[in-house]
Write a protein that holds these residues in place. Structure first.
Motif, PDB file in Angstrom:
ATOM      1  N   ILE A 163      -8.782  -1.894   1.706  1.00 49.30           N
ATOM      2  CA  ILE A 163      -7.447  -1.799   2.313  1.00 49.30           C
ATOM      3  C   ILE A 163      -7.307  -2.891   3.364  1.00 49.30           C
ATOM      4  O   ILE A 163      -8.280  -3.282   3.999  1.00 49.30           O
ATOM      5  N   SER A 164      -6.095  -3.371   3.558  1.00 48.87           N
ATOM      6  CA  SER A 164      -5.883  -4.462   4.506  1.00 48.87           C
ATOM      7  C   SER A 164      -6.096  -4.005   5.944  1.00 48.87           C
ATOM      8  O   SER A 164      -5.904  -2.832   6.282  1.00 48.87           O
TER       9      SER A 164
ATOM     10  N   ASN B 189       0.813  -1.209   0.000  1.00 50.33           N
ATOM     11  CA  ASN B 189       0.000   0.000   0.000  1.00 50.33           C
ATOM     12  C   ASN B 189       0.850   1.264   0.000  1.00 50.33           C
ATOM     13  O   ASN B 189       0.345   2.368   0.209  1.00 50.33           O
TER      14      ASN B 189
ATOM     15  N   HIS C 235      -2.047   2.757  10.353  1.00 52.17           N
ATOM     16  CA  HIS C 235      -2.283   4.189  10.216  1.00 52.17           C
ATOM     17  C   HIS C 235      -3.087   4.787  11.359  1.00 52.17           C
ATOM     18  O   HIS C 235      -2.849   5.928  11.760  1.00 52.17           O
TER      19      HIS C 235
ATOM     20  N   ARG D  39       0.730   6.921  -2.312  1.00 51.16           N
ATOM     21  CA  ARG D  39      -0.095   5.732  -2.085  1.00 51.16           C
ATOM     22  C   ARG D  39      -0.541   5.651  -0.630  1.00 51.16           C
ATOM     23  O   ARG D  39      -1.664   5.239  -0.334  1.00 51.16           O
ATOM     24  N   ALA D  40       0.346   6.011   0.273  1.00 46.05           N
ATOM     25  CA  ALA D  40      -0.014   5.994   1.693  1.00 46.05           C
ATOM     26  C   ALA D  40      -1.126   6.997   1.967  1.00 46.05           C
ATOM     27  O   ALA D  40      -2.057   6.712   2.731  1.00 46.05           O
TER      28      ALA D  40
ATOM     29  N   LEU E 224      -9.491   4.667   3.836  1.00 46.60           N
ATOM     30  CA  LEU E 224      -9.941   4.192   5.144  1.00 46.60           C
ATOM     31  C   LEU E 224     -10.882   5.193   5.805  1.00 46.60           C
ATOM     32  O   LEU E 224     -11.907   4.812   6.391  1.00 46.60           O
TER      33      LEU E 224
ATOM     34  N   SER F 173      -3.044  -2.410   7.407  1.00 42.01           N
ATOM     35  CA  SER F 173      -2.840  -1.004   7.094  1.00 42.01           C
ATOM     36  C   SER F 173      -3.715  -0.114   7.964  1.00 42.01           C
ATOM     37  O   SER F 173      -3.303   0.969   8.391  1.00 42.01           O
TER      38      SER F 173
ATOM     39  N   GLU G 246       3.490   2.272   2.070  1.00 47.59           N
ATOM     40  CA  GLU G 246       3.661   2.910   3.368  1.00 47.59           C
ATOM     41  C   GLU G 246       5.115   3.027   3.792  1.00 47.59           C
ATOM     42  O   GLU G 246       5.393   3.533   4.867  1.00 47.59           O
TER      43      GLU G 246
ATOM     44  N   SER H  29     -13.307  -0.260   2.180  1.00 44.40           N
ATOM     45  CA  SER H  29     -12.139   0.509   1.747  1.00 44.40           C
ATOM     46  C   SER H  29     -11.273  -0.242   0.751  1.00 44.40           C
ATOM     47  O   SER H  29     -10.578   0.371  -0.058  1.00 44.40           O
TER      48      SER H  29
ATOM     49  N   THR I 195      -4.248   5.512   0.758  1.00 46.50           N
ATOM     50  CA  THR I 195      -4.686   4.478   1.694  1.00 46.50           C
ATOM     51  C   THR I 195      -5.419   5.089   2.875  1.00 46.50           C
ATOM     52  O   THR I 195      -6.502   4.635   3.262  1.00 46.50           O
ATOM     53  N   ARG I 196      -4.832   6.126   3.455  1.00 54.15           N
ATOM     54  CA  ARG I 196      -5.471   6.786   4.599  1.00 54.15           C
ATOM     55  C   ARG I 196      -6.830   7.366   4.219  1.00 54.15           C
ATOM     56  O   ARG I 196      -7.795   7.251   4.978  1.00 54.15           O
TER      57      ARG I 196
END
Length: 221
Positions: free
Chosen positions: A61-62, A13, A69, A26-27, A34, A65, A15, A59, A30-31
């Protein structure tokens, strides 16, 4: 220390810091994914019944992650709160600065410019604003709100203290009177924000905003 699986998810992702700007972008994505998913789930379920699994599913997203975050559901709630209140404060401060740059010297007019900007955000970000109306939240959220309100009252009081009274032919308010005025006006704005966030449409929200500004002017003077 991260497990291998969590670290792989974080790298996937974007990070890690070593990959440069693209990884940081990308981070950020990702945030934001979420936060968007958490806002939707909180709105649908309420904070207490919202589940991490559903936030992760929406999301894409894992779960690793998410915890990396935000540390969990409470962290997502706080991040959404800080994002909304931060935007409200920024927009209000920008409006006050713009009024001053345009030559506006009356502190009440500056105050109204800031209040108007704050209330516009309540409508523009109404989905987020509605999340906090019921008072739900993780432990400590009530204290977080009270602390923020106290800071807001202090800022408004400081802004209003600049009034010299020459426009109205009256001496400036001082001491306790200023503090009470700041508290009253801040409370009015806060309640108006609730009404605007739950307005039926933009027209109704605009009517509430304009009426509130008229009331604020009368109270302030």
């Amino acid at each position: 220390m991260r497990t291998s699986r969590t670290r792989q998810a974080a790298e996937a992702n974007g990070e890690t810091a070593g990959g440069g700007g693209r990884q940081w972008a990308r981070a950020d994505a990702t945030r934001q994914a979420l936060l968007t998913a958490a806002q939707e789930v909180f709105a649908d379920r309420g904070y207490a019944d919202a589940g991490i699994a559903e936030i992760v599913e929406r999301s894409g997203i894992s779960v690793g992650s998410l915890y990396h975050h935000y540390g969990g559901k409470a962290g997502l709630y706080v991040a959404l709160w800080e994002e909304l209140t931060g935007e409200q404060e920024r927009r209000a401060a920008q409006a006050v600065s713009a009024a001053r740059e345009e030559g506006q010297r009356d502190p009440i007019a500056q105050f109204i410019a800031g209040a108007r900007a704050y209330l516009r955000v309540c409508w523009e970000r109404r989905e987020a604003a509605r999340l906090f109306l019921a008072g739900e939240g993780p432990p400590g959220s009530s204290l977080m709100r009270r602390s923020r309100t106290q800071r807001w009252v202090a800022r408004n009081t400081k802004l209003l203290r600049g009034r010299d009274g020459t426009g109205a032919g009256e001496p400036p308010a001082t001491g306790r009177a200023e503090e009470v005025l700041g508290l009253v006006l801040t409370t009015v704005i806060g309640e108006a924000g609730r009404e605007i966030a739950t307005a039926e449409d933009e027209t109704q929200a605009g009517e509430i905003l304009e009426e509130v500004c008229r009331i604020l002017i009368r109270l302030a003077r």
